[in-house]
Enzyme design. Structure first.
Site, PDB file in Angstrom:
ATOM      1  N   HIS A 191       0.615   7.253   2.108  1.00 39.87           N
ATOM      2  CA  HIS A 191       0.149   6.841   0.778  1.00 39.87           C
ATOM      3  C   HIS A 191       1.048   7.423  -0.304  1.00 39.87           C
ATOM      4  CE1 HIS A 191      -4.084   6.281   2.360  1.00 39.87           C
ATOM      5  NE2 HIS A 191      -3.684   7.225   3.189  1.00 39.87           N
ATOM      6  N   THR A 212       0.322   8.836  -4.448  1.00 41.78           N
ATOM      7  CA  THR A 212      -0.863   9.251  -5.208  1.00 41.78           C
ATOM      8  C   THR A 212      -1.018   8.525  -6.538  1.00 41.78           C
ATOM      9  OG1 THR A 212       0.378  11.049  -6.248  1.00 41.78           O
ATOM     10  CG2 THR A 212      -0.814  11.580  -4.214  1.00 41.78           C
ATOM     11  N   GLU A 264      -0.425  11.991   1.795  1.00 41.44           N
ATOM     12  CA  GLU A 264      -0.186  11.495   0.435  1.00 41.44           C
ATOM     13  C   GLU A 264       1.129  12.064  -0.083  1.00 41.44           C
ATOM     14  OE1 GLU A 264      -1.900   9.526  -1.709  1.00 41.44           O
ATOM     15  OE2 GLU A 264      -3.958   9.410  -0.939  1.00 41.44           O
ATOM     16  N   HIS A 267      -0.712   2.456   3.958  1.00 38.12           N
ATOM     17  CA  HIS A 267      -2.040   2.102   3.463  1.00 38.12           C
ATOM     18  C   HIS A 267      -2.108   0.591   3.245  1.00 38.12           C
ATOM     19  CE1 HIS A 267      -5.616   3.390   0.687  1.00 38.12           C
ATOM     20  NE2 HIS A 267      -6.006   2.876   1.825  1.00 38.12           N
ATOM     21  N   ASP A 318       0.357   0.774  -1.585  1.00 38.12           N
ATOM     22  CA  ASP A 318       1.087   2.024  -1.313  1.00 38.12           C
ATOM     23  C   ASP A 318       1.409   2.154   0.181  1.00 38.12           C
ATOM     24  OD1 ASP A 318      -1.779   2.481  -0.997  1.00 38.12           O
ATOM     25  OD2 ASP A 318      -1.353   4.612  -0.841  1.00 38.12           O
TER      26      ASP A 318
HETATM   27 ZN   LIG Z   1      -3.386   4.976  -0.351  1.00 37.43          ZN
END
Ligand SMILES: [Zn+2]
Length: 261
Positions: free
Chosen positions: A41, A43, A104, A151, A161
């Site tokens: 991911h 952020t 992340e 993601h 993302d």
């Molecule tokens: Zn995500």
């Protein structure tokens, strides 16, 4: 009297663990890690806000990697569930928080301007740190190549993302991901340029890759979003969701690679 007090204390301690005792001298062969995939991911915000969001709110991830310095924050123990995937599906599995490790990356994502969408590039040191972390996780959980997903792969209707600037090719070069052979893709592309497969074919191929995609043979918004998710990964120069010859070629080569494993 002192002795009695000590005995009662010892009993209380034993009581805390319900008096259960285990014999650990045998270990089963038939077992593996509960972790099936690693989900990447960004952020969409800076480090301070990312830390706040991922530690004080409902959303969380196992790891967060800063930009400069590329510090790796461990926010959730790998044996526990982090809340990063949400409503998600991949290769028939749903709600992937239970079976994934979430990472992340601090990155602003995109912002829209009159001249188009701008994406923030990832810091090279951040990707270096990510690769070291991914190698470590893959080795400890005995994950196969192809276990690292976006993601946007598992929630293509809601998420984009880590986006088209995420360097999947660098992960492939580091041995973490299989990459379609460009010569083979070019060869397939020539064949598909002569005759483009049906939308149904694209949908079936995308489903084979693991995506949750409509199968009705029509090029609707949902199908375009899934095609765009695949393009962001393997052909980030154009991720318009169009079922074109190069995308067909990528899907064909990916399917052949999967068949060989
Ligand atoms: Zn995500």
């Amino acid at each position: 009297m002192k002795y009695i007090v000590l005995s009662v204390f010892a009993l209380l301690l034993a009581g805390c663990s319900s008096g259960l005792r285990f014999d650990d001298s045998y270990t089963a062969t038939g077992q593996n890690s509960r972790v099936q995939y690693i989900v990447l991911h960004y952020t969409s915000t800076d480090l301070a806000r990312s830390l706040q969001l991922l530690t004080e709110e409902e959303v969380s991830s196992h790891y967060l990697i800063g930009e400069a310095p590329a510090t790796i924050y461990r926010l959730v123990d790998e044996n526990r569930r982090a809340w990063h995937a949400g409503d998600s599906q991949w290769q028939g599995r749903t709600w992937l928080n239970s079976t994934t490790i979430g990472i992340e990356l601090v990155n602003q994502g995109f912002y829209d301007t009159p001249s188009g969408r701008h994406w923030q590039p990832f810091a090279p040191a951040q990707i270096d740190a990510l690769i070291v972390l991914l190698k470590d996780i893959m080795q400890r959980h005995q994950l196969a190549p192809g276990s690292i997903i976006a993601h946007s792969d598992i929630a293509p209707q809601r998420k984009v993302d880590p986006g088209p600037l995420f360097p999947w090719k660098r992960l492939a070069d580091a041995g973490l991901l299989s990459w379609p052979d460009p010569t083979e893709v070019a060869r397939q592309q020539m064949l598909f340029s002569a005759s483009l497969p049906s939308v149904q074919w694209f949908q079936e191929q995308l489903a084979r890759q693991g995506y949750l995609v409509p199968r009705h043979g029509e090029l609707d918004e949902a199908t375009r979003n899934v095609i765009a998710a695949l393009q962001m990964k393997y052909r980030p120069a154009r991720y318009d969701g169009e079922p074109d010859a190069q995308t067909a070629a990528l899907l064909m080569v990916l399917a052949k690679m999967a068949a060989q494993h």
